[in-house]
Design an enzyme around this catalytic site. Structure first.
Site, short mmCIF file in Angstrom:
data_model
loop_
_atom_site.label_atom_id
_atom_site.label_comp_id
_atom_site.label_asym_id
_atom_site.label_seq_id
_atom_site.Cartn_x
_atom_site.Cartn_y
_atom_site.Cartn_z
N TYR A 62 -3.24 -0.21 10.06
CA TYR A 62 -3.10 -0.55 8.64
C TYR A 62 -1.69 -0.22 8.15
O TYR A 62 -1.03 -1.03 7.49
CB TYR A 62 -4.14 0.23 7.84
CG TYR A 62 -4.22 -0.07 6.38
CD1 TYR A 62 -3.60 0.75 5.44
CD2 TYR A 62 -4.94 -1.16 5.92
CE1 TYR A 62 -3.69 0.48 4.08
CE2 TYR A 62 -5.05 -1.43 4.55
CZ TYR A 62 -4.42 -0.60 3.65
OH TYR A 62 -4.51 -0.88 2.30
N SER B 185 0.84 -1.21 0.00
CA SER B 185 0.00 0.00 0.00
C SER B 185 0.86 1.25 0.00
O SER B 185 2.07 1.17 0.28
CB SER B 185 -0.85 -0.01 1.28
OG SER B 185 -1.32 1.27 1.61
P1 NAP Z 1 -11.96 -4.70 -0.56
O1 NAP Z 1 -12.76 -4.19 -1.68
O2 NAP Z 1 -12.36 -4.35 0.86
O3 NAP Z 1 -11.82 -6.31 -0.68
C1 NAP Z 1 -11.07 -6.98 0.29
C2 NAP Z 1 -11.39 -8.45 0.17
O4 NAP Z 1 -10.65 -9.16 1.16
C3 NAP Z 1 -12.88 -8.73 0.40
O5 NAP Z 1 -13.34 -9.69 -0.52
C4 NAP Z 1 -12.87 -9.31 1.80
O6 NAP Z 1 -13.90 -10.21 2.05
C5 NAP Z 1 -11.55 -10.06 1.79
N1 NAP Z 1 -11.13 -10.38 3.16
C6 NAP Z 1 -10.98 -9.51 4.18
N2 NAP Z 1 -10.60 -10.19 5.29
C7 NAP Z 1 -10.56 -11.51 4.95
C8 NAP Z 1 -10.26 -12.69 5.66
N3 NAP Z 1 -9.94 -12.66 6.96
N4 NAP Z 1 -10.29 -13.87 5.00
C9 NAP Z 1 -10.62 -13.91 3.68
N5 NAP Z 1 -10.93 -12.81 2.94
C10 NAP Z 1 -10.89 -11.63 3.59
O7 NAP Z 1 -10.46 -4.21 -0.69
P2 NAP Z 1 -9.60 -3.84 -1.99
O8 NAP Z 1 -9.63 -2.38 -2.19
O9 NAP Z 1 -9.95 -4.75 -3.11
O10 NAP Z 1 -8.15 -4.21 -1.42
C11 NAP Z 1 -7.55 -5.47 -1.65
C12 NAP Z 1 -6.16 -5.40 -1.06
O11 NAP Z 1 -5.48 -4.26 -1.60
C13 NAP Z 1 -6.16 -5.20 0.45
O12 NAP Z 1 -5.05 -5.89 1.01
C14 NAP Z 1 -5.94 -3.69 0.60
O13 NAP Z 1 -5.34 -3.37 1.85
C15 NAP Z 1 -5.03 -3.41 -0.53
N6 NAP Z 1 -4.99 -2.04 -1.03
C16 NAP Z 1 -6.13 -1.42 -1.43
C17 NAP Z 1 -6.03 -0.12 -1.96
C18 NAP Z 1 -7.22 0.66 -2.43
O14 NAP Z 1 -7.08 1.89 -2.66
N7 NAP Z 1 -8.39 0.04 -2.61
C19 NAP Z 1 -4.79 0.47 -2.08
C20 NAP Z 1 -3.67 -0.21 -1.62
C21 NAP Z 1 -3.78 -1.47 -1.11
P3 NAP Z 1 -15.29 -9.75 2.73
O15 NAP Z 1 -16.20 -9.54 1.59
O16 NAP Z 1 -15.68 -10.92 3.59
O17 NAP Z 1 -15.03 -8.50 3.53
C1 GCO Z 2 -6.91 5.24 3.31
C2 GCO Z 2 -7.04 4.30 2.14
C3 GCO Z 2 -5.67 3.75 1.79
C4 GCO Z 2 -5.79 2.81 0.62
C5 GCO Z 2 -4.48 2.28 0.21
C6 GCO Z 2 -3.55 3.35 -0.27
O1 GCO Z 2 -7.80 5.22 4.17
O2 GCO Z 2 -5.93 6.00 3.30
O3 GCO Z 2 -7.94 3.26 2.42
O4 GCO Z 2 -5.13 3.10 2.88
O5 GCO Z 2 -6.59 1.72 0.96
O6 GCO Z 2 -3.88 1.48 1.16
O7 GCO Z 2 -2.45 2.73 -0.89
#
Ligand code: NAP
Ligand code: GCO
Length: 269
Positions: free
Chosen positions: A162, A149
């Site tokens: 986080y 992230s």
């Molecule tokens: P999201 O839309 O919240 O999806 C996260 C997924 O992980 C959901 O399907 C959730 O299932 C599943 N999950 C959570 N806890 C779990 C567990 N204990 N066991 C199995 N599955 C679990 O998040 P996203 O934006 O796609 O993010 C995916 C990854 O990218 C995460 O690691 C997040 O930290 C990272 N990330 C996101 C962003 C961003 O801007 N979106 C940026 C950087 C990094 P449920 O449906 O049961 O909740």
């Molecule tokens: C926040 C956002 C970020 C993104 C991502 C950024 O609250 O700042 O959720 O944490 O999820 O991790 O890279």
């Protein structure tokens, strides 16, 4: 000129954790387009599993298998890996995607809330990687991709757990690289910027007066392209790190952030 076939995932099996929707789903979709034999995903609830199965079906993806498994359940993960080996075959690629965030001022955050984020975002990638490594070591080949992230590099208000988890995941990535590189296993990470998924939906919600969420405007000012990224834009970088084309890349955090980390931010008008 690189041989484009090196970017193919032909015949490879990939397990993307928590890939019912969001970033994980789009990475799994990209793997299928790159020729993956089977993509596997897990969900921690029957509801989320069904959402995932429906999403893959709607995308026309049939070489997918979904399993019920919480990534923090060490016994359940080991059983899942055994089941994948029996029902699908070897796991060539693991993407530790499952993750949560809790946006709470640290001094107001209960220890249990802090721990839950650490367990899912940092301990679970250790659990899942440890479960797939023995077979990868035996075959002397494997790819592990952790989803880090911006918070692997930067802090901000309300995301202490986080940021601690994602900072730790950066170093876990480098340590898996260090410890298992001799087995021809590459462990890298993707550091997404701000991606339009359910996880960030609260940061993009329209205000009661119809105006943009302040954080929405903030992020667009911090991103050179002036926009949130689409989860589909993570597919290409993930295919690269999952393919032969990245065999000489190890311990690397590939930031797919539209330039946020390089940019001081647009001056307010
Ligand atoms: P999201 O839309 O919240 O999806 C996260 C997924 O992980 C959901 O399907 C959730 O299932 C599943 N999950 C959570 N806890 C779990 C567990 N204990 N066991 C199995 N599955 C679990 O998040 P996203 O934006 O796609 O993010 C995916 C990854 O990218 C995460 O690691 C997040 O930290 C990272 N990330 C996101 C962003 C961003 O801007 N979106 C940026 C950087 C990094 P449920 O449906 O049961 O909740
Ligand atoms: C926040 C956002 C970020 C993104 C991502 C950024 O609250 O700042 O959720 O944490 O999820 O991790 O890279």
């Amino acid at each position: 000129m690189a041989d484009l076939s090196e970017f193919s995932l032909e015949g490879k099996n990939a397990w993307v954790t928590g890939a019912s929707y969001g970033i994980g789903f789009n990475i799994a979709k990209a793997f299928v387009k790159a020729g993956a034999k089977t993509v596997v995903f897990n969900a921690r609830s029957k509801e989320s599993l069904q959402v995932g199965l429906d999403n893959y079906k709607a995308a026309g993806i049939t070489n997918v298998k979904g399993y019920l498994c919480d990534v923090t359940d060490e016994k359940g993960v080991k059983e899942l890996v055994e089941k994948i080996h029996q029902e699908v075959g070897q796991i060539d690629i693991l993407v530790n995607n499952a993750g949560i965030i809790k946006r709470i001022p640290m001094h107001e955050m209960a220890r249990a809330e802090f721990q839950e984020v650490i367990d899912i975002d940092l301990v679970a990638p250790y659990i899942c990687a440890s479960a797939v490594l023995p077979e990868m070591m035996e075959r002397r080949e494997g790819k592990i991709i952790n989803i880090c992230s911006m918070m692997s590099e930067l802090g901000r208000e309300t995301v202490s757990a986080y940021a601690a988890a994602k900072g730790g995941l950066k170093m876990l990535t480098r340590n898996i690289c260090s410890e298992y590189g001799e087995y021809n296993i590459q462990c890298n990470a993707i550091g997404p910027g701000y991606i339009a998924t359910p996880q960030t939906a609260p940061l993009r919600e329209r205000q009661p007066d119809g105006s943009r969420h302040p954080f929405d405007s903030f992020i667009c000012a911090k991103t050179p392209a002036g926009r949130w990224l689409d989860p589909e834009e993570l597919g290409g970088p993930a295919v690269f790190l999952a393919s032969k084309a990245s065999d000489a890349v190890n311990g690397h955090i590939l930031y797919v952030d539209g330039g946020i980390l390089a940019y001081i931010g647009k001056q307010p008008k």
